[in-house]
Design an enzyme around this catalytic site. Structure first.
Site, short mmCIF file in Angstrom:
data_model
loop_
_atom_site.label_atom_id
_atom_site.label_comp_id
_atom_site.label_asym_id
_atom_site.label_seq_id
_atom_site.Cartn_x
_atom_site.Cartn_y
_atom_site.Cartn_z
N ASN A 1 -10.33 -0.77 -0.37
CA ASN A 1 -8.88 -0.73 -0.23
C ASN A 1 -8.34 -1.27 -1.41
O ASN A 1 -8.37 -2.40 -1.79
CB ASN A 1 -8.27 -1.52 1.24
CG ASN A 1 -7.04 -1.61 1.19
OD1 ASN A 1 -6.28 -1.19 0.45
ND2 ASN A 1 -6.58 -1.88 2.36
N CYS B 1 0.66 -1.38 -0.02
CA CYS B 1 0.02 0.09 0.11
C CYS B 1 0.71 1.34 -0.03
O CYS B 1 0.54 2.31 -0.30
CB CYS B 1 -1.03 0.00 1.15
SG CYS B 1 -2.03 -1.31 1.25
N HIS C 1 -3.54 6.61 2.36
CA HIS C 1 -3.90 5.30 1.90
C HIS C 1 -5.37 5.03 2.39
O HIS C 1 -5.69 5.25 3.54
CB HIS C 1 -3.15 4.24 2.44
CG HIS C 1 -3.40 3.10 2.18
ND1 HIS C 1 -3.94 2.49 1.13
CD2 HIS C 1 -3.72 1.96 3.06
CE1 HIS C 1 -4.31 1.31 0.90
NE2 HIS C 1 -3.98 0.79 2.30
#
Length: 343
Positions: free
Chosen positions: A299, A122, A268
């Site tokens: 996500n 990420c 993020h």
């Protein structure tokens, strides 16, 4: 000793264009609930996620990247032939070699651009952005394409109540080019490998070979499960909230600005509770626009920051020239934060 020529790169670099691609299929929480014992209310309260996008067979890692990149190149006002480097951050391209970046560079019509993949979870977009900045300042490329792309639906265990609702698919891309003024700040990045077990792939590829499957996990019907991403939710949450707020502050300090100088915060898109906690810990002023793309995109790991950036600009919630703090964090555990001027 021979004297080498100095590099002829630009003094600084900046993001010139951004593009995104979200798969056609929109998946609401109700679909996730078909295989886990939970509720829409629980998923929303724990993560903020309402829907996510899942790719079809045609929406491959390469295909999504090409769509996002084409938009970024057009937004930057250059041609693909001017791209000197293509950096792709992904953990969900299942072909180990060659790098998917080479296919993307070719199909976009670049002129034999340097092309490579990186695996930084990420935080991958931040890693790629830092590498692109270095290439431009060093002089090895004038324009560099940075892509974050994931098909995390391929690595999701739909029977895992802790993670089944988290992940989505998509691609985000930016074009980084030369600048006479600093528009990408110093990067604060690093890793904490002692915590690597908190986010990981359930089964390494070398154990997923035809043969003895007695040690492999099985689904509810007794079939061997495909490798998936698993995590220790509470440990990751605590680390992200407390440690990553410190990293974000370090990035502000390195750029020589304060939270009052910010226009936009793009963390993020892992979990809205993490985002809210970071906003509170950093004491961000009310005028700072906070990206919350997680609600409808989920996500998407390396793709989450450029996708969130693209949406903020497209909706008018952010505008060209705004000062934004971006921070990515995840598997490894790795992290990267910097301050940028939005394209």
């Amino acid at each position: 000793m021979a004297k080498l020529k100095p590099s002829k790169g630009a003094p600084y670099a900046r993001i010139l264009g951004v593009g995104g691609y979200r798969p056609v299929r929109v998946v609401p929480n109700e679909v996730i609930l078909e295989k886990i014992d939970s509720s829409d209310e629980w998923i929303r309260s724990r993560s903020g996620i309402e829907t996510r996008h899942w790719a079809n067979d045609e929406e491959t890692v390469a295909a999504m990247s090409i769509e996002a990149s084409g938009k970024a190149i057009a937004d930057a006002g250059i041609s693909a032939a001017q791209i000197g480097g293509v950096i792709v951050s992904t953990v969900s391209n299942f072909r180990q070699t060659p790098a998917v970046a080479t296919e993307i560079a070719d199909k976009l019509g670049t002129n034999k651009a340097a092309a490579f993949d990186i695996s930084a979870g990420c935080a991958g977009f931040g890693y790629g952005l830092t590498l692109a900045k270095g290439m431009i300042v060093e002089g090895s490329a004038e324009y560099v394409l940075v892509i974050g792309v994931e098909r995390l639906s391929d690595l999701t265990d739909l029977e895992d109540r802790a993670t089944a609702f988290l992940f989505g698919d998509g691609a985000g891309a930016v074009v980084v080019g030369p600048s006479q003024e600093p528009h990408i700040g110093p990067t604060v990045w690093g890793s904490e490998g002692d915590k690597s077990e908190t986010i990981k792939q359930t089964v390494p590829w070398d154990q997923f070979r035809i043969g003895d499957v007695s040690q492999l996990p099985l689904d509810s019907e007794g079939n061997v499960k495909f490798p998936a991403i698993t995590q220790e939710g509470q440990a990751v949450f605590r680390w992200a909230v407390f440690e990553m707020a410190k990293v974000a502050q370090q990035a502000l300090d390195a750029a020589g600005i304060t939270p009052d100088d910010l226009d936009v915060f793009i963390p993020h898109q892992a979990n809205e509770r993490i985002i809210d906690s970071m906003v509170k810990t950093l004491k961000l002023p009310e005028h700072v626009t906070v990206a919350r793309d997680v609600r409808t995109t989920g996500n998407t790991s390396a793709a989450s920051i450029p996708l969130a950036m693209e949406r903020l600009l497209a909706t008018g919630e952010a505008k060209s020239g705004d000062t934004a703090l971006v921070i990515g964090f995840g598997a490894g555990l790795v992290y990267a934060a910097t301050v940028v001027t939005l394209p």
